[in-house]
Design an enzyme around this catalytic site. Sequence first.
Site, PDB file in Angstrom:
ATOM      1  N   THR A   1       0.915  -1.111   0.000  1.00 30.57           N
ATOM      2  CA  THR A   1       0.000   0.000   0.000  1.00 30.57           C
ATOM      3  C   THR A   1       0.962   1.168   0.000  1.00 30.57           C
ATOM      4  O   THR A   1       2.160   0.976   0.062  1.00 30.57           O
ATOM      5  CB  THR A   1      -0.867  -0.113   1.276  1.00 30.57           C
TER       6      THR A   1
ATOM      7  N   GLY B   1      -0.630  -3.714   5.163  1.00 33.03           N
ATOM      8  CA  GLY B   1      -1.717  -4.633   5.546  1.00 33.03           C
ATOM      9  C   GLY B   1      -2.085  -4.439   7.009  1.00 33.03           C
ATOM     10  O   GLY B   1      -2.177  -3.303   7.487  1.00 33.03           O
TER      11      GLY B   1
HETATM   12  N1  GLY Z   1      -5.144  -3.744   1.457  1.00 31.66           N
HETATM   13  C1  GLY Z   1      -4.666  -3.402   2.726  1.00 31.66           C
HETATM   14  C2  GLY Z   1      -5.687  -2.716   3.549  1.00 31.66           C
HETATM   15  O1  GLY Z   1      -6.545  -2.050   3.024  1.00 31.66           O
HETATM   16  O2  GLY Z   1      -5.667  -2.852   4.732  1.00 31.66           O
END
Ligand code: GLY
Length: 562
Positions: free
Chosen positions: A373, A466
């Site tokens: 991210t 994450g």
């Molecule tokens: N894809 C990671 C989150 O949104 O937590």
Amino acid sequence: MIKRLIPLLLVISIVACQTAIKKERITGRITDSAMVVSAHPLASRAGSEILQKGGNAIDAAIATQLVLAVVHPSAGNVGGGGFMVVRLNDGSAYTLDYRETAPSGATTNMYLGETGEVIKGLSETGHLASGVPGTVAGLAEAHKKFGKLPWKELVQPAIDLAMDGFILTEHEAEGLNYIQEDLEKFNSILPNHLMNAWKAGDSIRHTDLGYALERIRDNGRAGFYEGKTADLIVEEMKRGNGLITHEDLQAYQAIWREPITGEYKNYKIISMPPPSSGGIALIQLLKSVEPYPIQEWGWNTAPTVHLMTEAERRVYADRAAYLGDPDFFEVPVDKITHPVYIEERMKTFDPQKATPSRDIKEGVLQPGESSQTTHLSVIDQYGNAVAVTTTLNDGYGSRVVVAGAGFILNDEMDDFSMKPGVPNMYGAIGGEANKIMPGKRMLSSMTPTIVEKDGHLLMVVGTPGGTTIITSVFQTILNVLEHNMTMQEAVTAKRFHSQWIPDTIQPEFGALLKDDSLQLIRYGHTFESRSSIGRVDAILVLANGKLEGGADPRGDDAADGF
Ligand code: GLY
């Protein structure tokens, strides 16, 4: 005479010695009034140039995110989604949810085989892994409400880099090399602009993406959700049996939501509400540790790590049971962030003993009511602040590149609970609250956050990672507020993570001293080490009003401003 000098010389040498071992403070980039910190120097530069042209923090965040879509394609995106937290200089706060949604053809059991087992990888790579992208709708919406400079000026820096090309860093070259096999596997029309044995220093151009960005520049949200780009996305879906339709794209809406706020001592935390679990969990964590003298205990000592881990266990158990898209599931926000509820949750905390995670369940509510991210933090010269976290989910998302449009689609569907109790790629489990339903947003951990002290802006912070996002933001905030670190030190400091299940503490190498690790083992904890956690990018407002950037040395992250 010599005799009288000896004690003096001793004192001088002791002081000199102490001076020599006195720890140097490490500060990040300092600017007078405006700063952008993001995962790539070219993105931070683009945002800073927008501020220099008189744009505000929202304008800069938009330009920075779009440049990240070009120069940092593992996470920067137009094919993913994100969250934006805004605090204007009058103290008002807003949060924008542009999280992906499940396509209308999605079903609760879509990743289960005939015998009810989760089909490994189906929610992580390939066409079925993608939710309906939200990024372009989000950025256009943010601009409509708060933008100062014309939209076209904000999109142009990304177009220029995509069309003219730029130089790959070592991190970016390694990342692209890592996904070459997947690119071949999941793309029937090979994305030639990404296929190569890349080296740091190579130049790269993304012409198809440049044209897609031009359509966004010229037509705003319609330049993505309608017309040629929408056609290309739907064609790509048809080629790989994906689910996203024209109707799904047209129906997508970014949503302004009430920020989640909480108090920690004399600080106010402003963060992202559901469908992110981040804001709620961060406030629960800070409230859980607030009564304990962690400043006195010290940074990453056994008592501090034990307390934080025990709080994290309880908070992540709540996350699995109670958090999901608030438009589909009634999330008990007020109850689980209530100080009395949190106090009750921590009553079973034993300062000498780890509680096995199997003995922890979600709290009892009172009746009534790649990990990849990327984050960017902005403060402008007018005193406005923006925290944006945006994602494709895993690094390079689904690994599906929309042929002819050059961008990668997300694999955000993996953030749903495939099946109660079965972990996703981050080991997170969930149930009813986060089950797949058409049009629903998958639960996130993204925690873009703004901290105020005594009513004044103090910090803008966030990170990828994450489920480790929440604990990284938690630690970064405590590093500054409790452990007196500079912003750069707080960002650089080694981290650890724990999340109820699995029942382990996961430290980066060097996060814990040997004696503290042994003490934690005696308390009953076990360890599973990790190479690297998160890439925190943050800004601290210093006492003299200047800004200090904290750019994470774990990546190419950079601060820029004036
Ligand atoms: N894809 C990671 C989150 O949104 O937590």
